[in-house]
Design a protein around this motif. Structure first.
Motif, mmCIF file in Angstrom:
data_model
loop_
_atom_site.group_PDB
_atom_site.id
_atom_site.type_symbol
_atom_site.label_atom_id
_atom_site.label_comp_id
_atom_site.label_asym_id
_atom_site.label_seq_id
_atom_site.Cartn_x
_atom_site.Cartn_y
_atom_site.Cartn_z
ATOM 1 N N GLN A 197 -4.797 76.931 85.931
ATOM 2 C CA GLN A 197 -5.305 78.165 85.597
ATOM 3 C C GLN A 197 -6.589 78.303 85.950
ATOM 4 O O GLN A 197 -7.080 79.390 86.077
ATOM 5 C CB GLN A 197 -5.448 78.013 83.868
ATOM 6 N N LEU A 198 -7.549 77.315 86.422
ATOM 7 C CA LEU A 198 -8.859 77.388 86.480
ATOM 8 C C LEU A 198 -8.867 77.962 88.002
ATOM 9 O O LEU A 198 -9.422 78.861 88.435
ATOM 10 C CB LEU A 198 -9.632 76.095 86.589
ATOM 11 N N ILE A 199 -7.795 77.435 88.935
ATOM 12 C CA ILE A 199 -7.933 77.962 90.261
ATOM 13 C C ILE A 199 -7.485 79.056 90.319
ATOM 14 O O ILE A 199 -7.905 80.081 91.152
ATOM 15 C CB ILE A 199 -6.740 77.058 90.982
ATOM 16 N N LYS A 200 -6.476 79.689 89.323
ATOM 17 C CA LYS A 200 -6.093 81.156 89.649
ATOM 18 C C LYS A 200 -7.110 82.069 89.044
ATOM 19 O O LYS A 200 -7.431 83.165 89.834
ATOM 20 C CB LYS A 200 -5.001 81.440 88.451
ATOM 21 N N GLU A 201 -8.192 81.699 88.054
ATOM 22 C CA GLU A 201 -9.156 82.419 87.806
ATOM 23 C C GLU A 201 -10.428 82.677 88.727
ATOM 24 O O GLU A 201 -10.797 83.820 89.095
ATOM 25 C CB GLU A 201 -9.937 81.983 86.374
ATOM 26 N N ILE A 202 -10.554 81.325 89.519
ATOM 27 C CA ILE A 202 -11.502 81.336 90.533
ATOM 28 C C ILE A 202 -11.061 82.194 91.770
ATOM 29 O O ILE A 202 -11.856 83.098 92.263
ATOM 30 C CB ILE A 202 -11.780 79.943 90.987
ATOM 31 N N VAL A 203 -9.711 81.861 92.304
ATOM 32 C CA VAL A 203 -9.218 82.704 93.319
ATOM 33 C C VAL A 203 -9.212 84.298 93.016
ATOM 34 O O VAL A 203 -9.550 85.308 93.837
ATOM 35 C CB VAL A 203 -7.628 82.378 93.514
#
Length: 305
Positions: free
Chosen positions: A137-143
């Motif tokens: 989830q964090l990766i998706k938000e940062i991307v």
């Protein structure tokens, strides 16, 4: 630079008390992204927490934390599993430096920090005991943040100002990129009534300055090349400074806001600056060159009517 990265991450900073799972989370982010980002295990927030723990003067640590936070290309991730989980991990593996008393105090100091930082858009707080389950989830938000268009970046700045206790963010900065095609130009911003004349005046002065330097209409009577340092605009108004330079095959556009009303005008101001970069890019005859847009805000604030 991947050309889809319009608002790229500078660094991802992992923070949290001992035994919060930072090392595992660090490795998981790298594994899932193929070492996409510069990920840092602990930084200025930890230095501030430990300065408080050992009763040192905290002035410099606060300054360093603010500098890191105020770079909007940074992402700060704070891991804070429930205290019961921290205790379980301590009983299971121990800790070389901390005992349960000092560990609890460190935990409390991170809780206090989270209360101050949790509303900032570049701060992510993960409180679940299974922190690794939140990596995707964090990766998706940062991307998602990295592909922000100029209008989205303006919203990001407004959210940052809203998170400040007095609704004013001082000395914040950000960097955007464009591949030279400027596909997010919205020319309708030039017709934004409250700033229409202001935008026209800045455009005329900036492009006029570039033209004068290129044709030698300056105090040196010298024709400047496209690598000149003299493509500069200055003013006492809100958009108080602009400079356009070409270095290392990058068109660098640097702007300073003396003051910015982030709620009412910034959305239009940033879209205007994006447009202005495209006009300067064209006037200098540039082609297939990446554009870097750096913006410093001395005061980004929200006015409540």
């Amino acid at each position: 630079m991947e050309r889809t990265h319009r608002f790229p991450v500078n660094k991802v900073i992992l923070e949290g008390p001992d035994l919060s799972g930072k090392t595992s989370f660090y490795n998981e982010l790298h594994r899932l992204t193929g070492y996409k980002w510069n990920i840092q295990d602990r930084s200025t927030l930890s230095m501030l927490v430990y300065a408080k723990l050992y009763k040192r003067d905290t002035f410099i640590e606060v300054e360093r934390l603010n500098k890191e936070l105020n770079d909007l290309n940074n992402k700060i991730v704070i891991l804070l599993p429930p205290w019961e989980e921290i205790t379980r991990r301590y009983v299971e593996r121990g800790d070389e430096l901390q005992n349960l008393i000092s560990l609890n105090r460190i935990y409390e100091l991170f809780e206090e920090a989270i209360e101050d930082l949790k509303l900032f858009p570049n701060v992510y707080v993960i409180r679940h005991k299974d922190t690794l389950s939140f990596a995707d989830q964090l990766i998706k938000e940062i991307v998602g943040s990295e592909i922000s268009a100029p209008i989205d970046v303006a919203t990001y700045v407004n959210q940052f100002a809203a998170a400040c206790s007095n609704l004013e963010a001082s000395h914040i900065n950000l960097t955007m990129y464009d591949d030279g095609n400027f596909k997010f130009i919205n020319k309708s911003v030039l017709n934004y009534k409250p700033e229409q004349e202001y935008y026209a005046e800045i455009t005329s002065k900036v492009l006029g300055k570039i033209e004068k330097e290129l044709t030698g209409k300056n105090k040196y009577n010298r024709k400047e090349g496209i690598n000149s340092r003299r493509f500069v605009y200055g003013s006492e108004t809100c958009i108080s400074f602009a400079q356009f330079t070409i270095r290392n095959n990058i068109f660098d556009c640097h702007f300073v806001f003396r003051s910015s009303n982030t709620k009412d005008t910034l959305e239009n101001d940033i879209q205007f600056l994006y447009y202005l970069c495209s006009k300067a890019y064209s006037q200098l005859g540039l082609c297939d060159m990446n554009c870097r847009i750096r913006i410093n805000f001395n005061s980004a604030h929200i006015i409540i009517n």
